[in-house]
Write a protein that holds these residues in place. Sequence first.
Motif, PDB file in Angstrom:
ATOM      1  N   LEU A 124     -34.619  21.130   2.933  1.00  0.00           N
ATOM      2  CA  LEU A 124     -35.404  21.285   2.034  1.00  0.00           C
ATOM      3  C   LEU A 124     -35.373  22.603   1.219  1.00  0.00           C
ATOM      4  O   LEU A 124     -35.126  23.563   2.044  1.00  0.00           O
ATOM      5  N   ASN A 125     -35.402  22.498   0.115  1.00  0.00           N
ATOM      6  CA  ASN A 125     -35.527  23.773  -0.832  1.00  0.00           C
ATOM      7  C   ASN A 125     -36.737  23.835  -1.414  1.00  0.00           C
ATOM      8  O   ASN A 125     -36.755  23.199  -2.599  1.00  0.00           O
ATOM      9  N   SER A 126     -37.790  24.074  -0.789  1.00  0.00           N
ATOM     10  CA  SER A 126     -39.043  23.916  -1.453  1.00  0.00           C
ATOM     11  C   SER A 126     -39.876  25.110  -1.456  1.00  0.00           C
ATOM     12  O   SER A 126     -40.018  25.808  -0.119  1.00  0.00           O
ATOM     13  N   PRO A 127     -40.502  25.400  -2.446  1.00  0.00           N
ATOM     14  CA  PRO A 127     -41.708  26.609  -2.398  1.00  0.00           C
ATOM     15  C   PRO A 127     -42.763  26.392  -1.393  1.00  0.00           C
ATOM     16  O   PRO A 127     -43.638  27.357  -0.898  1.00  0.00           O
ATOM     17  N   ASN A 128     -42.924  25.131  -0.961  1.00  0.00           N
ATOM     18  CA  ASN A 128     -44.114  24.582   0.035  1.00  0.00           C
ATOM     19  C   ASN A 128     -43.839  24.872   1.484  1.00  0.00           C
ATOM     20  O   ASN A 128     -44.770  24.447   2.264  1.00  0.00           O
ATOM     21  N   PHE A 129     -42.505  25.425   1.610  1.00  0.00           N
ATOM     22  CA  PHE A 129     -42.398  25.738   3.184  1.00  0.00           C
ATOM     23  C   PHE A 129     -41.684  27.031   3.465  1.00  0.00           C
ATOM     24  O   PHE A 129     -41.132  27.696   2.279  1.00  0.00           O
ATOM     25  N   SER A 130     -42.051  27.822   4.594  1.00  0.00           N
ATOM     26  CA  SER A 130     -41.590  28.864   5.087  1.00  0.00           C
ATOM     27  C   SER A 130     -40.181  28.777   6.125  1.00  0.00           C
ATOM     28  O   SER A 130     -40.804  27.824   6.914  1.00  0.00           O
ATOM     29  N   GLY A 131     -39.420  29.212   5.731  1.00  0.00           N
ATOM     30  CA  GLY A 131     -38.129  29.298   7.001  1.00  0.00           C
ATOM     31  C   GLY A 131     -37.336  27.904   6.675  1.00  0.00           C
ATOM     32  O   GLY A 131     -37.419  27.288   5.633  1.00  0.00           O
ATOM     33  N   THR A 132     -36.557  27.192   7.571  1.00  0.00           N
ATOM     34  CA  THR A 132     -35.598  26.173   7.303  1.00  0.00           C
ATOM     35  C   THR A 132     -36.212  25.097   7.838  1.00  0.00           C
ATOM     36  O   THR A 132     -36.604  25.041   8.792  1.00  0.00           O
ATOM     37  N   VAL A 133     -36.051  24.058   7.150  1.00  0.00           N
ATOM     38  CA  VAL A 133     -36.814  22.578   7.182  1.00  0.00           C
ATOM     39  C   VAL A 133     -36.014  21.373   6.548  1.00  0.00           C
ATOM     40  O   VAL A 133     -35.343  21.633   5.608  1.00  0.00           O
ATOM     41  N   TRP A 134     -36.092  20.476   7.592  1.00  0.00           N
ATOM     42  CA  TRP A 134     -35.300  19.280   7.094  1.00  0.00           C
ATOM     43  C   TRP A 134     -36.264  18.070   6.834  1.00  0.00           C
ATOM     44  O   TRP A 134     -37.217  18.023   7.681  1.00  0.00           O
ATOM     45  N   LEU A 135     -36.036  17.249   5.904  1.00  0.00           N
ATOM     46  CA  LEU A 135     -36.921  16.048   5.734  1.00  0.00           C
ATOM     47  C   LEU A 135     -36.147  14.724   5.508  1.00  0.00           C
ATOM     48  O   LEU A 135     -35.057  14.654   4.853  1.00  0.00           O
ATOM     49  N   ASN A 136     -36.254  13.841   6.454  1.00  0.00           N
ATOM     50  CA  ASN A 136     -35.822  12.540   6.187  1.00  0.00           C
ATOM     51  C   ASN A 136     -37.024  11.705   5.970  1.00  0.00           C
ATOM     52  O   ASN A 136     -37.656  11.159   6.872  1.00  0.00           O
ATOM     53  N   MET A 137     -37.131  11.107   4.681  1.00  0.00           N
ATOM     54  CA  MET A 137     -38.274  10.215   4.108  1.00  0.00           C
ATOM     55  C   MET A 137     -37.534   9.045   4.707  1.00  0.00           C
ATOM     56  O   MET A 137     -36.420   8.544   4.726  1.00  0.00           O
ATOM     57  N   MET A 138     -38.539   7.988   5.229  1.00  0.00           N
ATOM     58  CA  MET A 138     -38.225   6.776   5.893  1.00  0.00           C
ATOM     59  C   MET A 138     -39.119   5.597   5.173  1.00  0.00           C
ATOM     60  O   MET A 138     -40.243   6.075   4.702  1.00  0.00           O
ATOM     61  N   GLY A 139     -38.706   4.459   5.081  1.00  0.00           N
ATOM     62  CA  GLY A 139     -39.425   3.463   4.483  1.00  0.00           C
ATOM     63  C   GLY A 139     -39.366   3.378   2.937  1.00  0.00           C
ATOM     64  O   GLY A 139     -38.703   4.166   2.350  1.00  0.00           O
ATOM     65  N   LEU A 183     -48.615  -0.486   1.180  1.00  0.00           N
ATOM     66  CA  LEU A 183     -49.266   0.009   2.382  1.00  0.00           C
ATOM     67  C   LEU A 183     -50.033   1.284   2.081  1.00  0.00           C
ATOM     68  O   LEU A 183     -50.951   1.459   2.592  1.00  0.00           O
ATOM     69  N   HIS A 184     -49.602   1.844   0.654  1.00  0.00           N
ATOM     70  CA  HIS A 184     -50.439   3.365   0.458  1.00  0.00           C
ATOM     71  C   HIS A 184     -50.175   4.161   1.599  1.00  0.00           C
ATOM     72  O   HIS A 184     -51.279   4.885   1.851  1.00  0.00           O
ATOM     73  N   ALA A 185     -49.013   4.217   2.083  1.00  0.00           N
ATOM     74  CA  ALA A 185     -48.714   5.090   3.131  1.00  0.00           C
ATOM     75  C   ALA A 185     -47.264   5.606   2.947  1.00  0.00           C
ATOM     76  O   ALA A 185     -46.443   4.930   2.454  1.00  0.00           O
ATOM     77  N   SER A 186     -46.762   6.961   3.323  1.00  0.00           N
ATOM     78  CA  SER A 186     -45.541   7.202   3.363  1.00  0.00           C
ATOM     79  C   SER A 186     -45.290   7.979   4.779  1.00  0.00           C
ATOM     80  O   SER A 186     -46.147   8.633   5.127  1.00  0.00           O
ATOM     81  N   TYR A 187     -44.155   8.000   5.042  1.00  0.00           N
ATOM     82  CA  TYR A 187     -44.023   8.683   6.475  1.00  0.00           C
ATOM     83  C   TYR A 187     -42.287   8.878   6.434  1.00  0.00           C
ATOM     84  O   TYR A 187     -41.391   8.510   5.776  1.00  0.00           O
ATOM     85  N   GLY A 188     -42.162  10.047   7.006  1.00  0.00           N
ATOM     86  CA  GLY A 188     -40.647  10.753   7.343  1.00  0.00           C
ATOM     87  C   GLY A 188     -40.645  11.651   8.472  1.00  0.00           C
ATOM     88  O   GLY A 188     -41.795  11.887   8.921  1.00  0.00           O
TER      89      GLY A 188
END
Length: 162
Positions: A42-57, A63-68
């Motif tokens: 992730l390269n986002s101003p909403n996180f501090s430090g090193t973070v990875w994201l794997n969106m699923m579904g 379903l009105h839901a998201s998950y990752g």
Amino acid sequence: MKNIFRYCLLFCVILVASCTMNKSSNEPLALNETCFPKGELLNSPNFSGTVWLNMMGAKDTTLHASYGNVTFEPGARTNWHSHPGGQILFITKGKGYYQAKGQPSQLLQKGDFVEIQPNIVHWHGAAPDSEFAHIAVSLNTDLGGAVWFSTVLEEEYLEATK
């Protein structure tokens, strides 16, 4: 709406349970192994430090839901934020923390979960000495996505994780 929540919760429980299933007896189990890929850095101003994201579904879900799967390096964390429809975190790896604004922090470890009510301002992330991963489920996404606020200050983080 309750049935949608139940199906989403059941699906997530099955996903997390699959992480704990044993491999065949002739395959060694790696101590650092996780059943979900880290995804994209992730390269986002909403996180501090090193973070990875794997969106699923599916992205066009009714379903009105998201998950990752979200993976944090030691010390990495979200900014303060809230979810109009609430959120559930299923911890799959490591040690981390969750804190609602004005409340004490909670230590989280593999196998724990957190149910976050709608519009509760909070942050979550890794402990200073541990990688941390969770499946984040955003509920009732038809009410809107995450609302982001300020960075969790270093002093706030150190106080919450001591």
